[in-house]
Design a protein around this motif. Structure first.
Motif, PDB file in Angstrom:
ATOM      1  N   ILE A   1     -56.561   0.119   8.153  1.00 55.75           N
ATOM      2  CA  ILE A   1     -56.588   0.280   6.699  1.00 55.75           C
ATOM      3  C   ILE A   1     -55.450   1.178   6.227  1.00 55.75           C
ATOM      4  CG2 ILE A   1     -57.928   1.236   4.774  1.00 55.75           C
ATOM      5  CD1 ILE A   1     -60.463   0.350   6.264  1.00 55.75           C
ATOM      6  N   ILE A   2     -55.258   2.300   6.912  1.00 53.68           N
ATOM      7  CA  ILE A   2     -54.171   3.214   6.547  1.00 53.68           C
ATOM      8  C   ILE A   2     -52.819   2.544   6.743  1.00 53.68           C
ATOM      9  CG2 ILE A   2     -53.035   5.389   7.165  1.00 53.68           C
ATOM     10  CD1 ILE A   2     -55.813   6.459   7.933  1.00 53.68           C
TER      11      ILE A   2
ATOM     12  N   LEU B   1     -68.901   2.474  19.234  1.00 48.54           N
ATOM     13  CA  LEU B   1     -68.612   2.376  17.805  1.00 48.54           C
ATOM     14  C   LEU B   1     -67.541   3.360  17.343  1.00 48.54           C
ATOM     15  CD1 LEU B   1     -72.200   1.891  16.307  1.00 48.54           C
ATOM     16  CD2 LEU B   1     -70.387   0.189  16.556  1.00 48.54           C
ATOM     17  N   ALA B   2     -67.514   4.549  17.922  1.00 48.74           N
ATOM     18  CA  ALA B   2     -66.558   5.560  17.460  1.00 48.74           C
ATOM     19  C   ALA B   2     -65.109   5.088  17.559  1.00 48.74           C
ATOM     20  CB  ALA B   2     -66.758   6.866  18.232  1.00 48.74           C
ATOM     21  N   PRO B   3     -64.669   4.539  18.708  1.00 54.05           N
ATOM     22  CA  PRO B   3     -63.291   4.030  18.756  1.00 54.05           C
ATOM     23  C   PRO B   3     -63.049   2.870  17.797  1.00 54.05           C
ATOM     24  CG  PRO B   3     -64.177   4.315  20.967  1.00 54.05           C
ATOM     25  CD  PRO B   3     -65.319   4.447  20.012  1.00 54.05           C
ATOM     26  N   LEU B   4     -64.074   2.008  17.584  1.00 58.05           N
ATOM     27  CA  LEU B   4     -63.904   0.888  16.664  1.00 58.05           C
ATOM     28  C   LEU B   4     -63.710   1.374  15.238  1.00 58.05           C
ATOM     29  CD1 LEU B   4     -66.557  -1.663  18.008  1.00 58.05           C
ATOM     30  CD2 LEU B   4     -64.073  -1.742  18.282  1.00 58.05           C
ATOM     31  N   VAL B   5     -64.466   2.395  14.848  1.00 55.75           N
ATOM     32  CA  VAL B   5     -64.325   2.958  13.500  1.00 55.75           C
ATOM     33  C   VAL B   5     -62.936   3.545  13.318  1.00 55.75           C
ATOM     34  CG1 VAL B   5     -65.144   4.771  11.948  1.00 55.75           C
ATOM     35  CG2 VAL B   5     -66.790   3.380  13.211  1.00 55.75           C
ATOM     36  N   VAL B   6     -62.454   4.262  14.325  1.00 52.98           N
ATOM     37  CA  VAL B   6     -61.113   4.837  14.245  1.00 52.98           C
ATOM     38  C   VAL B   6     -60.061   3.736  14.130  1.00 52.98           C
ATOM     39  CG1 VAL B   6     -59.369   6.170  15.508  1.00 52.98           C
ATOM     40  CG2 VAL B   6     -61.749   6.935  15.469  1.00 52.98           C
TER      41      VAL B   6
ATOM     42  N   HIS C   1     -52.110  -0.732   6.609  1.00 49.15           N
ATOM     43  CA  HIS C   1     -51.897  -1.711   5.535  1.00 49.15           C
ATOM     44  C   HIS C   1     -51.610  -1.009   4.200  1.00 49.15           C
ATOM     45  CE1 HIS C   1     -52.312  -5.468   3.329  1.00 49.15           C
ATOM     46  NE2 HIS C   1     -53.133  -4.843   2.482  1.00 49.15           N
ATOM     47  N   THR C   2     -52.318   0.074   3.931  1.00 50.02           N
ATOM     48  CA  THR C   2     -52.106   0.810   2.681  1.00 50.02           C
ATOM     49  C   THR C   2     -50.693   1.363   2.591  1.00 50.02           C
ATOM     50  OG1 THR C   2     -54.463   1.408   2.653  1.00 50.02           O
ATOM     51  CG2 THR C   2     -52.966   2.681   1.239  1.00 50.02           C
ATOM     52  N   CYS C   3     -50.200   1.914   3.674  1.00 55.20           N
ATOM     53  CA  CYS C   3     -48.839   2.464   3.683  1.00 55.20           C
ATOM     54  C   CYS C   3     -47.795   1.368   3.462  1.00 55.20           C
ATOM     55  CB  CYS C   3     -48.577   3.190   4.997  1.00 55.20           C
ATOM     56  SG  CYS C   3     -49.501   4.727   5.208  1.00 55.20           S
ATOM     57  N   VAL C   4     -48.017   0.201   4.077  1.00 50.22           N
ATOM     58  CA  VAL C   4     -47.080  -0.919   3.899  1.00 50.22           C
ATOM     59  C   VAL C   4     -47.027  -1.345   2.438  1.00 50.22           C
ATOM     60  CG1 VAL C   4     -46.651  -3.342   4.454  1.00 50.22           C
ATOM     61  CG2 VAL C   4     -47.275  -1.744   6.265  1.00 50.22           C
ATOM     62  N   VAL C   5     -48.187  -1.399   1.786  1.00 53.14           N
ATOM     63  CA  VAL C   5     -48.254  -1.835   0.391  1.00 53.14           C
ATOM     64  C   VAL C   5     -47.682  -0.771  -0.545  1.00 53.14           C
ATOM     65  CG1 VAL C   5     -49.809  -2.466  -1.496  1.00 53.14           C
ATOM     66  CG2 VAL C   5     -50.208  -3.357   0.805  1.00 53.14           C
ATOM     67  N   ILE C   6     -48.093   0.476  -0.386  1.00 50.93           N
ATOM     68  CA  ILE C   6     -47.680   1.537  -1.304  1.00 50.93           C
ATOM     69  C   ILE C   6     -46.175   1.784  -1.232  1.00 50.93           C
ATOM     70  CG2 ILE C   6     -47.862   4.007  -1.783  1.00 50.93           C
ATOM     71  CD1 ILE C   6     -50.788   3.864  -1.025  1.00 50.93           C
ATOM     72  N   PHE C   7     -45.648   1.850  -0.013  1.00 44.94           N
ATOM     73  CA  PHE C   7     -44.231   2.177   0.157  1.00 44.94           C
ATOM     74  C   PHE C   7     -43.341   0.933   0.217  1.00 44.94           C
ATOM     75  CE2 PHE C   7     -46.551   5.768   2.092  1.00 44.94           C
ATOM     76  CZ  PHE C   7     -46.043   6.805   1.316  1.00 44.94           C
TER      77      PHE C   7
END
Length: 255
Positions: A22-23, A11-16, A25-31
């Motif tokens: 998410i980060i 689970l730990a690698p999957l969470v990472v 996709h967020t960077c693509v949208v914000i910038f």
């Protein structure tokens, strides 16, 4: 307790990975990053869905070449390590040339390999073999030489031959070292196969991941390039995970 550790390991690698997506996709949208520079995860997934047959076929070809190079490196690397363990003069004479294979950039000698072996599967295997050979030699030699002197004395006292000392004492002692070297080489063999495909390839009909990476980067198809790189990463993880499972199984028997 073991089950909990297994869950954490998975689970730990999957969470990472989920957090990374998410980060990303967020960077693509914000910038407001353009797709040709950094595509969104959704675009990359869409390209993968449209071209999954080509990507899977390319991954299979690259995997076969990497397996061929890895197997050659394990067989020849172990043989060289056995030779090095038997003679200090041979070890001191030839070990620098083993280091040479690791230090010379493969992109410098890959064109020569294509000249010598021609375009196609053989050249790709040779490149993968060269890149993945050194860890087997170094770890194998270290394990064969890391035998306690009192163990060797015990064998000598009991009139053991040099072959018995080698295969009943030194080689069993080197098994964990060789398995560690094989795990390191598993990832390197994938890299070697992809680099080999940059120069050799498989002809007009068949393409490996190396060709797809070169082609898509040249055409500025960044979303397709991300998909090919993602498949390369997955392939490397599969190789390393498989070697880790094999290593754990053998070590349980070895202990």
């Amino acid at each position: 307790m073991n089950n909990n550790n297994n869950y954490i390991t998975v689970l730990a690698p999957l969470v990472v990975f989920v957090l990374f997506v998410i980060i990303w996709h967020t960077c693509v949208v914000i910038f407001s990053l353009p797709p040709y520079l950094v595509p969104s995860p959704y675009r990359v997934f869409g390209v993968f869905r449209e071209n999954y047959a080509v990507l899977l076929s390319a991954t299979f070809l690259t995997a076969m070449a990497a397996i061929g190079g890895l197997l050659l490196s394990v067989v020849l690397g172990t043989s060289i390590a056995l030779l090095f363990s038997q003679s200090k003069i041979i070890r001191q004479s030839l070990y620098p040339y083993a280091i040479f294979l690791q230090t010379v950039p493969i992109v410098a000698i890959a064109p020569l390999i294509v000249v010598w072996f021609g375009n196609g599967f053989t050249s790709v295997i040779v490149v993968a073999f060269i890149i993945s050979l050194f860890p087997i030699i170094t770890n194998g030699t270290m394990g064969l030489m890391a035998v306690k002197p009192q163990w060797i004395d015990l064998f000598v006292i009991n009139n053991a031959s040099s072959w018995q000392i080698l295969f009943k004492l030194r080689f069993p002692n080197a098994v964990p070292y060789l398995l560690t070297g094989a795990k390191i080489s598993s990832g390197l063999s994938v890299i070697g196969a992809i680099v080999g495909e940059f120069f050799a390839g498989y002809g007009a009909r068949y393409h490996g991941l190396g060709y797809l990476i070169t082609f898509t980067s040249g055409q500025m198809k960044t979303d397709y390039l991300f998909s090919a790189v993602f498949m390369s990463t997955i392939l490397g993880l599969v190789f390393f995970g498989t070697l880790s499972l094999i290593s754990n199984y053998i070590l349980r028997k070895w202990e």
